[in-house]
Design an enzyme around this catalytic site. Structure first.
Site, mmCIF file in Angstrom:
data_model
loop_
_atom_site.group_PDB
_atom_site.id
_atom_site.type_symbol
_atom_site.label_atom_id
_atom_site.label_comp_id
_atom_site.label_asym_id
_atom_site.label_seq_id
_atom_site.Cartn_x
_atom_site.Cartn_y
_atom_site.Cartn_z
ATOM 1 N N SER A 190 -25.225 -10.830 11.962
ATOM 2 C CA SER A 190 -24.625 -11.925 11.199
ATOM 3 C C SER A 190 -25.574 -12.400 10.103
ATOM 4 O O SER A 190 -25.745 -13.603 9.890
ATOM 5 C CB SER A 190 -24.242 -13.090 12.123
ATOM 6 O OG SER A 190 -23.378 -13.984 11.456
ATOM 7 N N SER A 228 -19.829 -18.306 10.684
ATOM 8 C CA SER A 228 -19.993 -16.868 10.413
ATOM 9 C C SER A 228 -18.796 -16.014 10.808
ATOM 10 O O SER A 228 -18.819 -14.799 10.597
ATOM 11 C CB SER A 228 -21.246 -16.339 11.129
ATOM 12 O OG SER A 228 -22.407 -16.795 10.479
ATOM 13 N N LYS A 260 -17.606 -13.734 8.058
ATOM 14 C CA LYS A 260 -18.080 -12.373 7.775
ATOM 15 C C LYS A 260 -17.077 -11.316 8.215
ATOM 16 O O LYS A 260 -17.157 -10.167 7.760
ATOM 17 C CB LYS A 260 -19.432 -12.147 8.451
ATOM 18 C CG LYS A 260 -20.554 -13.019 7.897
ATOM 19 C CD LYS A 260 -21.890 -12.676 8.516
ATOM 20 C CE LYS A 260 -23.009 -13.550 7.962
ATOM 21 N NZ LYS A 260 -22.957 -14.918 8.456
#
Length: 495
Positions: free
Chosen positions: A119, A59, A62
């Protein structure tokens, strides 16, 4: 019954042994360790281990999704209040997620908060689809942006970071990205330090609030975890005039990863000089979406192609060339030709009707002997005034052609009239705001001509606004100013 159960138990034991021998060691190998620490002010490397090894970023991806979002908002492609429609693809993303439903509409600002704080994978996918039309197109934009940032060993395949073949990055590249997030968009960086945030449909909690609470000066940035990646983290902390960024790939657990990052941050503060010049990274240009659809073309199956408007900033406006002069002499106007014919016809009819003074004069001239030549010495130097036209000669009159009056076409605005405006920044003094307004108006006269320059006092400074615009003009002005690297956002009628 006892004899039948015994072989089943033996089979389970064998499967468990295979799992322990093969699968567990492979999962450990799939998440190697990497670390990278820099002085955020200068970019100086303070610690490095396996920093250029391509690993699964999870993640941490992101950060790039949000960085492109901030770019798009700044360039006027989209606003934080834009309502985004959730697709079936976005709604079906696995956790961590916000729990969005297909067909649901939600403001972009809530998707940004969910992706930064919780997230949320469904929020990240929805952002990518809203900006580029599809997640695949958005991944290509992510890769172009990564190249512009100097992330030389990163390849993105999706907007959320779930494990996918070829979706790889390095500790060095993710540190570069984190540094750009901090310095390129400081107005949005506080998102990464919020322990909770309102995501529209519910309140979400930060994925790493423990480190934010436990480590002095920690204010972000992003966590990441998948089985292939391990426990990843890009963290930043500020103490006084010093700021350090530490990145870890392949942590074994949340606790061990946080402990390692805290250790690396301590190392960074020990090695970083107390005073250092601030050398911000160079902010790249916006990598706009690819213009892959041609309006008006037909598809291979014979159906009409879909028209897609690609919103991009104007990079260069060329002055149109002068119209070339005609090489062939223009034909005489039909009105002039017709007038000449009518005059000749009228003269013929007048001569045929009766002998006139003109005919009599012509006949007398023909009967008389030719005059003797006049010597040059006595020849008149000036030409004689011609005789007056006989009154009985009738000429055809042609009515003058009336030029058509110019038609004024007015386009009726459907966006609330001239009640819109744009803001080009907030400044510490009224003088500074007025100076910026004047400079901007002179540089962008084509769209700002006729607008009202207005300085509005706020608690934190003076806003420089152009008012009295239609929505279309305000949108065009912001996109043109963004191409000149001028900060700009639109002001609606209700603002």
């Amino acid at each position: 019954m006892v004899r039948r159960r015994q072989p089943a138990r033996i089979g389970l034991y064998i499967l468990a042994c295979i799992w322990m021998i093969l699968v567990v060691p492979l999962s450990a190998v799939a998440a190697p360790y990497a670390a990278y620490v820099v002085d955020a002010r200068t970019g100086e490397v303070l610690h490095s281990r396996n920093a250029d090894t391509r690993l699964h970023p999870a993640s941490l991806t992101k950060m790039m999704t949000l960085y492109i979002t901030f770019q798009a908002v700044e360039a006027g492609e989209i606003s934080m209040d834009t309502m985004v429609r959730i697709s079936q693809h976005a709604a079906s993303e696995p956790p961590s997620k916000l729990g969005l439903k297909a067909g649901q509409k939600i403001k972009l600002r809530y998707l940004v908060r969910a992706a930064a704080v919780k997230s949320a994978n469904d929020a990240a996918t929805a952002i990518g689809e809203a900006l580029a039309g599809s997640e695949a197109a958005f991944a290509r934009r992510m890769n172009r942006t990564a190249k512009a940032l100097g992330m030389t060993r990163t390849t993105f395949k999706n907007a959320h970071g779930l494990t996918e073949s070829g979706h790889m990055s390095t500790a060095r590249d993710m540190t570069i990205l984190g540094r750009h997030v901090i310095y390129d968009y400081p107005q949005y960086y506080n998102l990464f330090s919020r322990k909770t945030a309102d995501a529209g449909v519910r309140t979400v909690t930060h994925t790493n609030s423990r480190l934010l609470s436990a480590y002095r000066g920690a204010d972000g940035i992003k966590t990441g975890y998948t089985r292939a990646a391990g426990f990843n983290l890009v963290a930043s902390a500020e103490r006084g005039n010093e700021r350090v960024i530490a990145t870890v790939f392949g942590g074994r657990s949340t606790a061990s990863r946080n402990a390692k990052v805290a250790e690396l941050l301590d190392l960074g503060f020990r090695r970083a000089p107390s005073r250092a010049p601030l050398r911000k990274p160079k902010k790249p240009g916006v990598q706009h979406n690819e213009p892959i659809v041609v309006a008006g073309r037909s598809t291979s199956d014979g159906k009409a192609g879909k028209t897609i408007r690609i919103m991009t900033a104007v990079k260069r406006s060329l002055r149109p060339l002068s119209r070339p002069a005609p090489t062939v002499a223009p034909e005489p106007a039909p009105v002039v030709v017709a007038m000449k014919d009518d005059i000749l016809q009228a003269l013929t009819e007048a001569n045929a009707s009766k002998p006139t003074a003109v005919q009599t004069a012509l006949a007398a001239a023909a009967a008389s002997p030719p005059p003797a030549a006049i010597p040059a010495s006595i020849a008149p130097r000036t030409s004689l005034k011609p005789a007056a036209r006989p009154k009985d000669v009738v000429l055809a009159s042609v009515a003058p052609q009336r030029r058509p009056e110019p038609e004024v076409v007015t386009r009726v605005s459907t966006s609330g009239g001239r009640h819109w405006g744009i803001n080009v920044g907030r400044y510490p003094s009224r003088y500074k705001a007025e100076r910026v307004l004047l400079t901007t108006a002179l540089n962008e006269m084509s769209t700002l001509d006729g607008t009202l320059r207005k300085v509005v006092r706020r608690t934190s400074g003076f806003d420089a606004n152009f008012m009295g615009m239609s929505r279309e003009t305000a949108d065009l002005a912001c996109r043109r100013l963004a191409a000149r690297k001028v900060t700009c956002f639109m002001i609606g009628p209700a603002s």
